[in-house]
Scaffold this active site. Structure first.
Site, PDB file in Angstrom:
ATOM      1  N   ALA A 124      61.463 -12.045 -38.223  1.00  0.00           N
ATOM      2  CA  ALA A 124      60.874 -13.343 -38.569  1.00  0.00           C
ATOM      3  C   ALA A 124      59.484 -13.516 -37.963  1.00  0.00           C
ATOM      4  O   ALA A 124      58.876 -14.572 -38.070  1.00  0.00           O
ATOM      5  CB  ALA A 124      61.790 -14.470 -38.118  1.00  0.00           C
ATOM      6  N   GLY A 125      58.993 -12.477 -37.281  1.00  0.00           N
ATOM      7  CA  GLY A 125      57.650 -12.565 -36.685  1.00  0.00           C
ATOM      8  C   GLY A 125      57.676 -13.189 -35.301  1.00  0.00           C
ATOM      9  O   GLY A 125      56.645 -13.632 -34.802  1.00  0.00           O
ATOM     10  N   LEU A 126      58.851 -13.229 -34.676  1.00  0.00           N
ATOM     11  CA  LEU A 126      58.939 -13.814 -33.330  1.00  0.00           C
ATOM     12  C   LEU A 126      59.064 -12.735 -32.259  1.00  0.00           C
ATOM     13  O   LEU A 126      59.401 -13.006 -31.116  1.00  0.00           O
ATOM     14  CB  LEU A 126      60.124 -14.783 -33.244  1.00  0.00           C
ATOM     15  CG  LEU A 126      60.073 -15.939 -34.246  1.00  0.00           C
ATOM     16  CD1 LEU A 126      61.277 -16.852 -34.079  1.00  0.00           C
ATOM     17  CD2 LEU A 126      58.799 -16.745 -34.077  1.00  0.00           C
ATOM     18  N   SER A 128      61.074  -9.962 -31.769  1.00  0.00           N
ATOM     19  CA  SER A 128      62.336  -9.536 -31.148  1.00  0.00           C
ATOM     20  C   SER A 128      62.198  -8.110 -30.609  1.00  0.00           C
ATOM     21  O   SER A 128      62.747  -7.795 -29.545  1.00  0.00           O
ATOM     22  CB  SER A 128      63.487  -9.625 -32.148  1.00  0.00           C
ATOM     23  OG  SER A 128      63.151  -8.936 -33.328  1.00  0.00           O
ATOM     24  N   GLU A 161      56.174   1.275 -28.670  1.00  0.00           N
ATOM     25  CA  GLU A 161      56.050   0.861 -30.084  1.00  0.00           C
ATOM     26  C   GLU A 161      55.028   1.749 -30.804  1.00  0.00           C
ATOM     27  O   GLU A 161      55.245   2.191 -31.926  1.00  0.00           O
ATOM     28  CB  GLU A 161      55.616  -0.604 -30.111  1.00  0.00           C
ATOM     29  CG  GLU A 161      55.506  -1.180 -31.483  1.00  0.00           C
ATOM     30  CD  GLU A 161      56.673  -2.083 -31.865  1.00  0.00           C
ATOM     31  OE1 GLU A 161      57.377  -2.586 -30.968  1.00  0.00           O
ATOM     32  OE2 GLU A 161      56.876  -2.268 -33.072  1.00  0.00           O
ATOM     33  N   ASP A 173      52.215  -9.103 -28.197  1.00  0.00           N
ATOM     34  CA  ASP A 173      53.619  -9.516 -28.211  1.00  0.00           C
ATOM     35  C   ASP A 173      54.321  -9.150 -26.900  1.00  0.00           C
ATOM     36  O   ASP A 173      55.032  -9.968 -26.309  1.00  0.00           O
ATOM     37  CB  ASP A 173      54.358  -8.847 -29.376  1.00  0.00           C
ATOM     38  CG  ASP A 173      53.707  -9.157 -30.709  1.00  0.00           C
ATOM     39  OD1 ASP A 173      52.925 -10.123 -30.779  1.00  0.00           O
ATOM     40  OD2 ASP A 173      53.972  -8.431 -31.677  1.00  0.00           O
TER      41      ASP A 173
HETATM   42  C1  GLA Z   1      52.002  -8.162 -34.675  1.00  0.00           C
HETATM   43  C2  GLA Z   1      51.553  -7.147 -33.626  1.00  0.00           C
HETATM   44  C3  GLA Z   1      50.593  -7.782 -32.620  1.00  0.00           C
HETATM   45  C4  GLA Z   1      49.450  -8.494 -33.334  1.00  0.00           C
HETATM   46  C5  GLA Z   1      49.977  -9.388 -34.449  1.00  0.00           C
HETATM   47  C6  GLA Z   1      48.882  -9.973 -35.282  1.00  0.00           C
HETATM   48  O1  GLA Z   1      52.748  -9.179 -34.103  1.00  0.00           O
HETATM   49  O2  GLA Z   1      52.667  -6.638 -32.937  1.00  0.00           O
HETATM   50  O3  GLA Z   1      50.113  -6.807 -31.739  1.00  0.00           O
HETATM   51  O4  GLA Z   1      48.514  -7.583 -33.808  1.00  0.00           O
HETATM   52  O5  GLA Z   1      50.862  -8.704 -35.324  1.00  0.00           O
HETATM   53  O6  GLA Z   1      48.125 -10.847 -34.529  1.00  0.00           O
END
Ligand code: GLA
Length: 399
Positions: A124-126, A128, A161, A173
């Site tokens: 979801a873009g959080l 995880s 990663e 992140d």
């Molecule tokens: C993902 C990547 C981050 C960043 C964002 C965009 O979440 O893991 O490093 O680049 O996209 O801001």
């Protein structure tokens, strides 16, 4: 002890017998500063009250035994090795990737057991995955007395990663998940890695995440492709201005002067990054002035840039942002994270929270035929040890 924690501990007890430590590793939001981290720019993330809990202990078996409470297949055993390779069980790569990075850094990681699970929605873009990686680095540092600083953990987690999972993500992140503080956002300079906390807590304001329910993983090539386009822009500008190392060093004037030498797409990508970096700095000033209206406007501008110049939005994200435009209860809204799905982040007046959700739901359903999901995110502490061992259950919030 919360329910989630209890669930992880009982899953641990069902499988293993040693006494584990328990680590809490939160997801993150990003208020503003998207796709700037890998361009050595500025970001403004925060860790949230949704987290992955990891119960971990050493074993003497020379085997890494991993159990995911939420995913299938849910169990894998990996022999301790000099040469780890990627597994088909994708979640295990986030863990083994960190082990591999720590090994490369000269740390000896032997067999251990790890059970994990949580309430950070996956995909979801959080973040995880960043939470899991950071949590593993934190837990292993504790189990093996590695005395890693949070910055060292962040780097190991990010490199896992990059090198093992194969996503060329920036540092935001993992940094946010590890370094967060309750009720604070982190202004991180991704070049110097200096950071500063800004208060972000108002009784009458909430952070609302609206989930498109569209899932695109980051290993989709678009993310790495944006990075390459930015690097291409830097290469072109560097020919005239050799002192330029990254887009962070480029001024608007320099970009304009080299515009004719690059194709329109590269120019648009670079322009977005330059503008977004400025927006982060201006937005921090808005926080100092307690000007949430100014802050919210910059979030909308950020979304426009991500949509038009950086082209990482999608119809669903745009619909969720458009849904808020007529709502005076929403001060700012934008897509968040890598893009192409996941959540929008919205700054919403608490007194109108429910009617705001209802209006967004109606708009999105009409336009996309899907019900969005909603999460109200509170800004919580970064990765910390919840309990040294489940017997003592001492609560040790390392903030
Ligand atoms: C993902 C990547 C981050 C960043 C964002 C965009 O979440 O893991 O490093 O680049 O996209 O801001």
């Amino acid at each position: 002890m919360n329910q989630l924690q209890q669930k992880i501990i009982s899953a641990y007890k069902n499988r293993f017998s040693n006494k584990p430590i328990v680590v809490c590793a939160p997801g993150r939001v990003n208020l503003i500063g998207e796709h700037t981290d890998y361009n050595s720019g500025f970001v403004l993330p925060a860790s949230i009250d949704k987290a992955i809990f990891l119960a971990m202990s050493k074993n003497d078996l020379g085997i890494i035994r991993l159990h995911s409470v939420d995913m299938t297949p849910d169990y894998v055993e990996i022999p301790v090795s000099e040469n780890y390779t990627k597994s088909e069980i994708s979640w295990s790569n986030y863990i083994i990737g960190v082990v591999d990075e720590l090994k490369k850094a000269g740390h000896k990681i032997e067999g251990f057991d790890c059970v994990f699970g949580g309430d950070v929605p996956i995909g979801a873009g959080l973040s995880s995955s960043a939470a899991l990686e950071g949590g593993v680095a934190f837990g292993l540092s504790h189990l093996y007395d590695l005395n890693l600083s949070k910055l060292e953990m962040t780097k190991a987690a990010m490199q896992a990663e990059n090198n093992f999972v194969g996503v060329n993500c920036g540092i935001m992140d993992q940094f946010a998940s590890l370094h967060g503080k309750k009720d604070k956002v982190i202004k991180l300079d991704c070049r110097s890695l200096e950071y500063e906390y800004y208060p972000f807590s108002w009784d009458d304001i909430r952070i609302l995440l609206c989930d498109t329910k569209v899932r695109r993983t980051l290993d989709g090539s678009e993310y790495n492709n944006r990075r390459e386009q930015c690097e291409k822009g830097v290469q072109i500008i560097k020919e005239k201005y050799p002192e330029v190392e990254t887009l962070r060093d480029v001024t608007h004037r320099q970009l304009e002067s080299e515009k004719d030498k690059m194709d329109d797409v590269i120019y648009a990508r670079c322009l977005y990054v330059l503008n977004e970096n400025k927006r982060v700095l201006d937005a921090c000033q808005d926080l100092v002035n307690e000007d949430l209206i100014g802050f919210g406007d910059k979030m909308y501008e950020s979304h426009r840039g991500l949509k038009k110049n950086y082209e990482v939005s999608c119809r669903e994200l745009d619909a969720l942002v458009d849904a808020t435009k007529e709502l005076n209860s929403v001060l700012g809204a934008r897509m968040m994270g890598g893009g192409f799905g996941g959540c929008t982040i919205n700054i919403v007046k608490l007194e109108k929270l429910e009617e705001t959700k209802a209006a967004i739901r109606d708009y999105y359903k009409k336009k996309m035929g899907i019900e969005p999901d909603f999460h109200v995110a509170k800004i919580g502490s970064g990765t910390h040890l919840v309990s040294k061992s489940i017997e003592t259950e001492s609560i040790e919030n390392q903030i």
